[in-house]
Design an enzyme around this catalytic site. Structure first.
Site, mmCIF file in Angstrom:
data_model
loop_
_atom_site.group_PDB
_atom_site.id
_atom_site.type_symbol
_atom_site.label_atom_id
_atom_site.label_comp_id
_atom_site.label_asym_id
_atom_site.label_seq_id
_atom_site.Cartn_x
_atom_site.Cartn_y
_atom_site.Cartn_z
ATOM 1 N N HIS A 237 0.835 -1.207 0.000
ATOM 2 C CA HIS A 237 0.000 0.000 0.000
ATOM 3 C C HIS A 237 0.873 1.263 0.000
ATOM 4 O O HIS A 237 0.741 2.135 -0.858
ATOM 5 C CB HIS A 237 -0.921 -0.022 1.232
ATOM 6 C CG HIS A 237 -1.820 1.164 1.339
ATOM 7 N ND1 HIS A 237 -3.149 1.120 0.980
ATOM 8 C CD2 HIS A 237 -1.603 2.435 1.763
ATOM 9 C CE1 HIS A 237 -3.698 2.304 1.164
ATOM 10 N NE2 HIS A 237 -2.783 3.123 1.653
ATOM 11 N N GLU A 238 1.787 1.314 0.945
ATOM 12 C CA GLU A 238 2.619 2.515 1.060
ATOM 13 C C GLU A 238 3.561 2.660 -0.132
ATOM 14 O O GLU A 238 3.854 3.775 -0.571
ATOM 15 C CB GLU A 238 3.411 2.512 2.378
ATOM 16 C CG GLU A 238 2.549 2.515 3.638
ATOM 17 C CD GLU A 238 1.469 3.601 3.659
ATOM 18 O OE1 GLU A 238 1.655 4.654 3.031
ATOM 19 O OE2 GLU A 238 0.426 3.370 4.312
ATOM 20 N N HIS B 277 1.725 4.416 -2.878
ATOM 21 C CA HIS B 277 1.789 5.872 -2.707
ATOM 22 C C HIS B 277 3.164 6.378 -3.143
ATOM 23 O O HIS B 277 3.288 7.414 -3.794
ATOM 24 C CB HIS B 277 1.586 6.255 -1.236
ATOM 25 C CG HIS B 277 0.165 6.199 -0.770
ATOM 26 N ND1 HIS B 277 -0.862 6.824 -1.424
ATOM 27 C CD2 HIS B 277 -0.397 5.592 0.308
ATOM 28 C CE1 HIS B 277 -2.003 6.608 -0.776
ATOM 29 N NE2 HIS B 277 -1.747 5.859 0.283
ATOM 30 N N HIS C 61 3.597 6.656 -6.850
ATOM 31 C CA HIS C 61 2.840 7.816 -7.346
ATOM 32 C C HIS C 61 3.682 9.085 -7.169
ATOM 33 O O HIS C 61 3.741 9.944 -8.044
ATOM 34 C CB HIS C 61 1.537 7.920 -6.545
ATOM 35 C CG HIS C 61 0.423 8.640 -7.241
ATOM 36 N ND1 HIS C 61 -0.757 8.943 -6.608
ATOM 37 C CD2 HIS C 61 0.291 9.123 -8.496
ATOM 38 C CE1 HIS C 61 -1.562 9.574 -7.453
ATOM 39 N NE2 HIS C 61 -0.950 9.698 -8.599
HETATM 40 ZN ZN LIG Z 1 -3.077 5.224 1.828
#
Ligand SMILES: [Zn+2]
Length: 676
Positions: free
Chosen positions: A465-466, A469, A472
Site C-alpha cells: 500500500h505505502e 503511494h 505515485h
Molecule cells: Zn493510503
C-alpha cells in the site's frame, strides 16, 4: 550559525540536524518566502508563468525542503527538545498558510497568468487549482460577504474542536475496574495486559477497561460475558449524547446542529447549493447525484447478501452456542467465532512465509516487471538511524526517476503505523532540476537473533500500500510540485495507486515472488493460500453495508440540509438504516454523536471517498485480471496515465485514459465476493 537545514544541494544531512537548528531555519525561510512574495506581487510587470508561478513554486519548494526533514524526524526520532522546536513552528507555519491563502495580490497574479495562451495541461491545472483554492478561502467575495465568511469559518472550526473535546471527555469519563480476571474470560492476553497497565496507571489493583478503541474492540470481539459486552457497547455508543451512563454531560446535540448550519451557510456564501456540493469542488466525483447513485447502486447490490451473511451468523450462534437472538453487541463476538470455525487462520500462521528480505526483493521485482523499472539499494547515504536503507529507482532507459528511504522497524520514540511522505518533490524549471525523494516508514517487528524480521500478511499488504503511494510520488513526470506526484490529486482518488498495488500480494504468481518459508524456502502450501484468500472476503457484504450506512448518512446529511427544518440528524440516519443496515441498533444508540470523521475531521460529505477509492482500485485491477497480472501494456498504461501524471489533469480524465472507460462498481463487488 551554520545550519545544515539550509544545505539545499543534495539529500538532507539527517545525522547533523539538531533541535536548535529548527526554529531559526523556519523563521528564516518564512521571512524569505514573505519577502519573495512581496517582491513578486509588488512589481509593475505583468505576471507570467516564468516570472511569477515558477518562482513561487521554487519558494514553496524551499519551505518543503526545510520543513520535511523536521516533520519527519519528529515522527521517527522524537525527543522532548525536537518536539518542542517542532511545536513552536506549527503556529508560524499555519499563520503563513492562512496569510498566503488570503493574499489578494497573489490571487490577482495567478488570474493574470491564467489568461496566458501558451500553457500546457499541467500548467493550466496548477492555475485552476490555485484559483479554486483562493475562491474557496473567500478571497474574491465582496466585502460584506467576506466578513461573514470569515466569522462563519472561525465559528465552525471552534465548534469542530468542541465536538472533538466533548467526545474525548466523554470517552475518558467512563472506565470499569475489574478485580476478578474471570470476568474478562475470552479476551486475548494482549488486551488483558493493556487493561492491567491501565489499572496501574490509575493506581488501581486489577484490570481497567476503557472506551479507547484498543480496549473497546477486543471486548466486543472476544469477551465471553454478554452482559459485559452490552455494558461496554452502551457506554461507547452513547458517548457525548443525551443517553447512556453520562447522559447530558458533554452532549454534542446542539454542536452538531450548529456545525451543519454553518457549513450550509459557507456553501451558500460561495454560491453553492449545499455543503455536499462544496465538498465535491475539490474531488474527483463530479456531482452529488453521481455520488448518491454509486452509493445506492452498491447498497442495492450488497444488501441481500449482507442479510444472508447475518442469517448464517444467527444460525451459527443458535446451533453452536444456543443463542436465540443476536443483539448488536453479539455480532462482532459471534462473527469472530464463526471466522475461526470456518477458516481457522491466524496471521501468526502466515508469518514464517514472509521474511522481510524476501518480501522486499519480491515486491521490487513485481514492480520492476509491472512498470519497467530497476530498483537498487544505495549504500552510505546519511540517515537518522542505522536501520534505515536507501534505494533508487531507474527506468529502462537508465534515467534516475526517484529515490526513497525505507525505515522498516518499530522502535522507541517512533510514531506507530505506516506511511509514505515527501522528502523532496520533482521540480524542473530553468533554475532547478530536482527528482522526487520519498520516506517509506513501517513499524515491523525487528529481527530477533539470527532470524530476519517476519511479517504477517496484513503487514505485507501495508508495505505494498505505502509503496503504491511512493510510486505515485516518485514516478511523476510533472515539473511543478503543486501538481506533481500525489500533490493536487483529489482526496477521493489519491488512494488509487496504493490500494491498487495491494492486489499483487493476493495473487499466486506475485505471491510466490514475495514469499518463501524462512527455514526451508518452501513456497506457501496451496491449502494455506486458499484459506487465506477465502478468509479475505468473510462477511464482506456486511462490512460493505456498514460502510455504506456511514457514507450515505454523511452525504445526505450535508446535501439535504435545510435551514427551515434543521439537520434532522437521526431522522436521516433512521432512513439510511432502513435502506442498508442489516443490524438494527437499539434506541439508545447515538452513533452520530461520536462520528468525529465528519463532524470534527475533514470527511464531511467526503466519507464516500473510502468506497470511491476501492471502486477505482478494484476496477483498475480488473484490467489485469483480464490480461494477466504482469501484462506489460496494462502496466505501462497505468504508469503513464496515472503514476506519471499525478495531479496534472482531472482525475477522471486520467482514469479514462488508462482504463478506456469510466469506473464501474462491478469489479469491487466481484473481487470482494459479493454476488451481484
Ligand atoms: Zn493510503
Amino acid at each position: 550559525m551554520d545550519n545544515p537545514l539550509f544545505e539545499m544541494t543534495g539529500l538532507p544531512p539527517f545525522s547533523r540536524i539538531r533541535p536548535e537548528h529548527v526554529e531559526p531555519a523556519v523563521d528564516q525561510v518564512l521571512a524569505e518566502c514573505r519577502a519573495g512574495i512581496a517582491e513578486l506581487t509588488g512589481g509593475s510587470e505583468l505576471p507570467t508563468w516564468e516570472r511569477f508561478v515558477e518562482p513561487l513554486e521554487e519558494l514553496d519548494d524551499r519551505l518543503t525542503r526545510i520543513w520535511s526533514p523536521v516533520g519527519h524526524l519528529n515522527a521517527v526520532m522524537n525527543s522532548d527538545e525536537l518536539r518542542q522546536a517542532y511545536n513552536a513552528c506549527l503556529p508560524k507555519l499555519s499563520a503563513y498558510g492562512t496569510e498566503v491563502g488570503q493574499n489578494r495580490a497573489l490571487f490577482e497574479g495567478y488570474r493574470a497568468v491564467a489568461a496566458e495562451e501558451h500553457l500546457d495541461g499541467a500548467q493550466r491545472k496548477l492555475l485552476e487549482n490555485a484559483l479554486r483554492d483562493f475562491h474557496l478561502s473567500g478571497v474574491d467575495l465582496p466585502e460584506g460577504k467576506k466578513t461573514r465568511f470569515k466569522e462563519t469559518s472561525q465559528e465552525l472550526s471552534q465548534l469542530m474542536s468542541r465536538y472533538e473535546e466533548n467526545l474525548l471527555d466523554a470517552t475518558n469519563a467512563w472506565s470499569k475496574l475489574v478485580t476478578d480476571e474471570q470476568a474478562l474470560a475470552g479476551l486475548p492476553e494482549s488486551a488483558k495486559a493493556l487493561a492491567r497497565q491501565a489499572a496501574e496507571q490509575r493506581g488501581e489493583t486489577g484490570l481497567v477497561l476503557t472506551l479507547d478503541f484498543p480496549s473497546y474492540l477486543p471486548v466486543m470481539t472476544y469477551a465471553d460475558d454478554p452482559e459485559l459486552r452490552r455494558e461496554v457497547y452502551e457506554a461507547y455508543s452513547t458517548r457525548a449524547s443525551d443517553q447512556g451512563p453520562h447522559a447530558g454531560q458533554w452532549d454534542n446535540t446542539e454542536v452538531m446542529e450548529r456545525i451543519l448550519a454553518l457549513r450550509h451557510e459557507l456553501a451558500r456564501l460561495l454560491g453553492l447549493g449545499s455543503y455536499a456540493e462544496r465538498s465535491l469542488v475539490t474531488k474527483m466525483a463530479r456531482t452529488p447525484d453521481e455520488v448518491m447513485h454509486f452509493l445506492n447502486d452498491l447498497a442495492e447490490r450488497s444488501v441481500s447478501q449482507a442479510r444472508r451473511e447475518l442469517a448464517e451468523l444467527t444460525e451459527f450462534a443458535r446451533d453452536r452456542h444456543q443463542l436465540d437472538e443476536l443483539a448488536p453487541w453479539d455480532v462482532a463476538y459471534y462473527s469472530e467465532k464463526l471466522r475461526e470455525h470456518r477458516y481457522s487462520i491466524t496471521q501468526e500462521e502466515l508469518r514464517p512465509y514472509f521474511p522481510l528480505p524476501r518480501v522486499l526483493a519480491g515486491m521490487f521485482s513485481v514492480v520492476e516487471r509491472l512498470f519497467e523499472l530497476r530498483i537498487q539499494e544505495v549504500q552510505g547515504v546519511d540517515a537518522w538511524h542505522a536501520d534505515v536503507r536507501f534505494f533508487e529507482i531507474r527506468d529502462v532507459a537508465g534515467e534516475l526517476r526517484g529515490q526513497f528511504y525505507l525505515d522498516p522497524f518499530a522502535r522507541a520514540k517512533k510514531r506507530g503505523g505506516a506511511w509514505m511522505d515527501t522528502c523532496t518533490n520533482r521540480l524542473h524549471t530553468a533554475r532547478c532540476d530536482q527528482i522526487p525523494v520519498a520516506y517509506l516508514v513501517c513499524n515491523f517487528g525487528p529481527p530477533v537473533g539470527d532470524k530476519p524480521s517476519l511479517l504477517t500478511h496484513d503487514e505485507v499488504e501495508t508495505l505494498f500500500h505505502e509503496f503504491g503511494h511512493g510510486l505515485h510520488h516518485m514516478l511523476t513526470k510533472v515539473d511543478y510540485p503543486a501538481v506533481a506526484g500525489i500533490n493536487g490529486v483529489p482526496w477521493d482518488a489519491v488512494e488509487l495507486p496504493s490500494q491498487f498495488l495491494e492486489n499483487w500480494c493476493w495473487e499466486r504468481a506475485p505471491l510466490d515472488l514475495i514469499s518463501g518459508h524462512v527455514d526451508s524456502g518452501e513456497p506457501m502450501p496451496e491449502a494455506l493460500y486458499e484459506r487465506m484468500r477465502a478468509a479475505k472476503n468473510f462477511q464482506s457484504a456486511m462490512q460493505m453495508v456498514r460502510q455504506l450506512e456511514f457514507a450515505i448518512f454523511d452525504f445526505r446529511l450535508h446535501r439535504e440540509y435545510d435551514p427551515e427544518r434543521g439537520g434532522r440528524i437521526y431522522e436521516i440516519l433512521g432512513e439510511v438504516r432502513d435502506q442498508v443496515a442489516v443490524i438494527k441498533p437499539p434506541g439508545f444508540n447515538r452513533f452520530a454523536h461520536g462520528f468525529s470523521h465528519i463532524f470534527a475531521g475533514g470527511y464531511a460529505a467526503g466519507y464516500y471517498s473510502y468506497k470511491w477509492a476501492e471502486i477505482l482500485s478494484a476496477d483498475a485491477f480488473s484490467l489485469f485480471e483480464e490480461r494477466g497480472v504482469f501484462d506489460l501494456a496494462a502496466g505501462r498504461s497505468f504508469r503513464e496515465n496515472i503514476l506519471e501524471k499525478g495531479g496534472s489533469a482531472e482525475a477522471m480524465d486520467l482514469y479514462v485514459a488508462f482504463r478506456g472507460r469510466e469506473p464501474t462498481v462491478d469489479a469491487l463487488l466481484r473481487q470482494t465476493g459479493i454476488a451481484a
